[in-house]
Scaffold this active site. Structure first.
Site, PDB file in Angstrom:
ATOM      1  N   ARG A  56      12.485  15.679   2.406  1.00 19.84           N
ATOM      2  CA  ARG A  56      11.314  14.967   2.951  1.00 19.84           C
ATOM      3  C   ARG A  56      10.170  15.951   3.197  1.00 19.84           C
ATOM      4  O   ARG A  56       9.002  15.577   3.216  1.00 19.84           O
ATOM      5  CB  ARG A  56      11.687  14.206   4.234  1.00 19.84           C
ATOM      6  CG  ARG A  56      10.520  13.481   4.853  1.00 19.84           C
ATOM      7  CD  ARG A  56      10.874  12.329   5.792  1.00 19.84           C
ATOM      8  NE  ARG A  56      12.065  12.484   6.572  1.00 19.84           N
ATOM      9  CZ  ARG A  56      12.198  13.250   7.663  1.00 19.84           C
ATOM     10  NH1 ARG A  56      11.162  13.930   8.104  1.00 19.84           N
ATOM     11  NH2 ARG A  56      13.347  13.329   8.300  1.00 19.84           N
ATOM     12  N   TYR A 109     -10.639  -0.184  -4.363  1.00 18.14           N
ATOM     13  CA  TYR A 109      -9.380  -0.830  -4.709  1.00 18.14           C
ATOM     14  C   TYR A 109      -8.944  -1.773  -3.574  1.00 18.14           C
ATOM     15  O   TYR A 109      -9.019  -1.403  -2.392  1.00 18.14           O
ATOM     16  CB  TYR A 109      -8.329   0.263  -4.966  1.00 18.14           C
ATOM     17  CG  TYR A 109      -6.940  -0.272  -5.113  1.00 18.14           C
ATOM     18  CD1 TYR A 109      -6.624  -1.165  -6.135  1.00 18.14           C
ATOM     19  CD2 TYR A 109      -5.931   0.095  -4.238  1.00 18.14           C
ATOM     20  CE1 TYR A 109      -5.350  -1.664  -6.274  1.00 18.14           C
ATOM     21  CE2 TYR A 109      -4.642  -0.395  -4.375  1.00 18.14           C
ATOM     22  CZ  TYR A 109      -4.367  -1.277  -5.396  1.00 18.14           C
ATOM     23  OH  TYR A 109      -3.099  -1.781  -5.525  1.00 18.14           O
ATOM     24  N   ASP A 181     -11.607   8.813  -4.244  1.00 17.04           N
ATOM     25  CA  ASP A 181     -10.525   8.273  -5.080  1.00 17.04           C
ATOM     26  C   ASP A 181     -10.978   8.442  -6.530  1.00 17.04           C
ATOM     27  O   ASP A 181     -11.877   7.752  -6.997  1.00 17.04           O
ATOM     28  CB  ASP A 181     -10.303   6.800  -4.723  1.00 17.04           C
ATOM     29  CG  ASP A 181      -9.152   6.177  -5.509  1.00 17.04           C
ATOM     30  OD1 ASP A 181      -8.838   6.691  -6.596  1.00 17.04           O
ATOM     31  OD2 ASP A 181      -8.603   5.167  -5.040  1.00 17.04           O
ATOM     32  N   LYS A 206      -1.446   6.080 -12.673  1.00 13.43           N
ATOM     33  CA  LYS A 206      -2.335   5.669 -13.750  1.00 13.43           C
ATOM     34  C   LYS A 206      -2.381   6.753 -14.848  1.00 13.43           C
ATOM     35  O   LYS A 206      -1.392   6.974 -15.485  1.00 13.43           O
ATOM     36  CB  LYS A 206      -3.719   5.354 -13.159  1.00 13.43           C
ATOM     37  CG  LYS A 206      -3.649   4.466 -11.887  1.00 13.43           C
ATOM     38  CD  LYS A 206      -3.132   3.098 -12.191  1.00 13.43           C
ATOM     39  CE  LYS A 206      -2.700   2.229 -11.021  1.00 13.43           C
ATOM     40  NZ  LYS A 206      -3.090   2.452  -9.682  1.00 13.43           N
TER      41      LYS A 206
HETATM   42  C1  LIG Z   1      -8.482   3.072  -7.831  1.00  8.94           C
HETATM   43  C2  LIG Z   1      -7.111   2.950  -7.223  1.00  8.94           C
HETATM   44  N1  LIG Z   1      -6.822   3.659  -6.120  1.00  8.94           N
HETATM   45  C3  LIG Z   1      -5.611   3.576  -5.530  1.00  8.94           C
HETATM   46  C4  LIG Z   1      -4.620   2.743  -6.024  1.00  8.94           C
HETATM   47  C5  LIG Z   1      -3.288   2.677  -5.358  1.00  8.94           C
HETATM   48  O1  LIG Z   1      -2.354   3.439  -6.050  1.00  8.94           O
HETATM   49  P1  LIG Z   1      -0.790   3.090  -6.136  1.00  8.94           P
HETATM   50  O2  LIG Z   1      -0.644   1.771  -6.818  1.00  8.94           O
HETATM   51  O3  LIG Z   1      -0.229   4.235  -6.894  1.00  8.94           O
HETATM   52  O4  LIG Z   1      -0.294   3.020  -4.730  1.00  8.94           O
HETATM   53  C6  LIG Z   1      -4.883   1.986  -7.184  1.00  8.94           C
HETATM   54  C7  LIG Z   1      -3.858   1.095  -7.721  1.00  8.94           C
HETATM   55  O5  LIG Z   1      -4.116   0.254  -8.566  1.00  8.94           O
HETATM   56  C8  LIG Z   1      -6.166   2.083  -7.786  1.00  8.94           C
HETATM   57  O6  LIG Z   1      -6.475   1.378  -8.880  1.00  8.94           O
END
Ligand SMILES: Cc1ncc(COP(=O)(O)O)c(C=O)c1O
Length: 394
Positions: A56, A109, A181, A206
Site C-alpha cells: 500500500r 470530466y 488534468d 486513456k
Molecule cells: C478527462 C478525464 N479526467 C479524469 C477521468 C477519470 O479517470 P479514471 O476513469 O481513470 O478514474 C476521466 C475518465 O474518463 C477523464 O476523461
C-alpha cells in the site's frame, strides 16, 4: 548494461522506451517483472530492502511505472494510482482542508464534478466553476480561502481550451496551486508543468495504457514537499496502483509517442471530413482553423490530439441512432485506446449534470464525442458514411 540512460539526451519516443528503465538483475528479463506481493521480508527487524515494507506504501513494479511516467513528465517523481479519480481524490485530500475553496474550469470530466458536488462538499470544501477564458471572471472568483485551481484542457467533451500560462500567473499571484488534468493530451503533446502548472494529473486509463486493459491515474510535480504529502496520503487512504495494473500500463508507456502520432493524424482527417459533411453542424477539434481557440492550441500544444466532438443536424434520437448504426466505431465510455470509441456525453459522462447546465456549457443532448483510434481512417470514414446513410437516407 546500465539501467538509466541519460534522459537529457533522449527524444520523447526514445525516452518512453528507455528512460529511467529499471532492470531486474536476477534473470536479465527485458520486461520488468510484476512484483505481485502484499508485503516484503525485513532484512532484519525494522530493516527494509530498498524501503519496501508493504505494497500500500510502495511496490517495485508500481515504482517502475512511476519512473516511466516521470520521464515523460520531465519530473524527478510521479505517483501512480488505482484510477484517475483516485489520483484526483488523493490530490484533494492531500492539499485541502475544511473551509478551503477550489476553483474549477467550467467544463470538466463529469466524475470530477460529482467528486466535488457529492463527496468533498460534505467535508466543508467549497468549489465554484468559472469560465477560464474570461481572465477578469477568474480573478473575481478567487476568494481569500481559495487554495487550488483545477482545470482540464482540452476539456471533456467540448474541447474548450484554457490558457495554462495565464492561469499559472493568476494562481501564483494569489498563493494558490494550479493542477491540470492533462488526460486528453498527455505530457507528450502538452507539458503542463513547463507551462507553469504545479501538478500534472493523468487518467492513465486513456492514452498512457492505450489498450483498455487498466484503470489508473498519475500525479506529477516538481515540488518535492508536495509529492511527499501526496505519497503519505496515498499510503494512508490506499489509492496506490496494483502491481498488475502498473505492469500493464508500463507496456503502454513505451508505445504512447508512436500511437499519439497516428491518433493525431487520424483525428485531423476525420475532423476535416466531418466538417465538410452537410449533416454535421459543428466540429470541435483544436486542429481545425475554424476552432475558436485554434491559435491557443498551436501555441500551447505540440499537436492537436486524438479527441473531437461534433453535432449532427439531427434530433437526439437520430444522433443516438447514428451511434447505434456504426459497425466499426465502438460505443463505449473511455478514450485514448487503439480502437475508436464514441459516446453521447449527455447520457454517459455528463448525465449527472442538469440539462440546462449541460446546454449552457455546449453539451447538447445530440453532442457526440469521438476518440479517434488507430484504424485506417478510410475505414472509419466509410463506417460513418454508412451510419449516416442508414439514419438519414442518401
Ligand atoms: C478527462 C478525464 N479526467 C479524469 C477521468 C477519470 O479517470 P479514471 O476513469 O481513470 O478514474 C476521466 C475518465 O474518463 C477523464 O476523461
Amino acid at each position: 548494461m546500465a539501467d538509466t540512460p541519460n534522459q537529457n539526451n533522449l527524444r520523447p519516443e526514445t525516452r518512453a522506451i528507455h528512460s529511467r528503465r529499471v532492470y531486474e538483475h536476477e534473470s536479465n528479463s527485458i520486461l520488468f517483472p510484476i512484483h505481485q506481493t502484499a508485503t516484503y521480508v525485513h532484512e532484519s527487524v525494522g530493516v527494509l530492502k530498498a524501503g519496501y515494507g508493504y505494497s500500500r506504501g510502495g511496490n517495485p513494479t508500481v515504482n517502475a511505472l512511476e519512473q516511466a511516467i516521470s520521464a515523460l513528465e520531465g519530473t524527478e517523481q510521479a505517483l501512480a494510482f488505482r484510477s484517475g479519480m483516485a489520483a484526483i481524490t488523493t490530490m484533494c485530500m492531500g492539499l485541502l482542508k475544511a473551509a478551503d475553496h477550489v476553483l474549477m474550469s467550467e467544463v470538466v470530466y463529469g466524475g470530477t464534478v460529482r467528486l466535488f458536488q457529492q463527496v468533498l462538499g460534505n467535508f466543508g470544501i467549497s468549489y465554484s466553476f468559472v469560465d477560464t477564458n474570461d481572465l477578469h471572471a477568474v480573478k473575481q472568483a478567487i476568494r481569500p480561502e481559495s487554495r487550488l485551481m483545477f482545470i482540464e484542457t482540452p476539456a471533456n467533451p467540448t474541447m474548450m481550451l484554457t490558457d495554462i500560462g495565464a492561469m499559472a500567473e493568476i494562481t501564483r499571484a494569489h498563493n494558490m496551486l494550479l493542477a491540470v488534468d492533462n488526460t486528453f493530451l498527455t505530457p507528450l503533446l502538452q507539458n503542463v508543468l513547463d507551462l507553469g502548472a504545479d501538478i500534472s494529473m493523468l487518467s492513465t486509463t486513456k492514452y498512457i495504457d492505450g489498450h483498455n486493459a487498466t484503470i489508473g491515474g498519475s500525479l506529477a510535480s516538481h515540488n518535492f514537499e508536495l509529492m511527499d504529502r501526496l505519497r503519505l496520503v496515498r499510503k494512508t487512504i490506499g489509492t496506490i496502483s496494483s502491481p498488475m495494473d502498473a505492469w500493464l500500463t508500463l507496456q503502454g508507456v513505451k508505445t504512447v509517442p508512436a500511437r499519439l502520432r497516428v491518433h493525431c493524424e487520424n483525428a485531423q482527417i476525420v475532423a476535416e471530413w466531418l466538417e465538410k459533411n452537410p449533416r454535421v453542424v459543428r466540429v470541435n477539434y483544436p486542429g481545425l482553423p475554424s476552432f475558436p481557440q485554434y491559435e491557443l492550441a498551436k501555441r500551447q500544444q505540440k499537436a492537436f490530439g486524438g479527441m473531437l466532438s461534433f453535432e449532427l443536424n439531427a434530433t437526439t434520437e437520430q444522433a443516438k441512432a447514428f451511434i447505434d448504426a456504426l459497425k466499426l466505431t465502438t460505443c463505449a465510455e473511455s478514450l485514448g485506446s487503439v480502437e475508436s470509441l464514441i459516446t453521447n456525453p449527455a447520457t454517459a459522462s455528463h448525465c449527472d449534470l442538469p440539462k440546462a447546465e449541460r446546454e449552457r456549457l455546449g453539451i447538447s443532448d445530440g453532442l457526440i464525442r469521438l476518440s479517434v483510434g488507430l484504424e485506417n481512417p478510410a475505414d472509419l470514414l466509410e463506417d460513418f458514411q454508412q451510419a449516416l446513410t442508414t439514419v438519414f437516407g442518401s
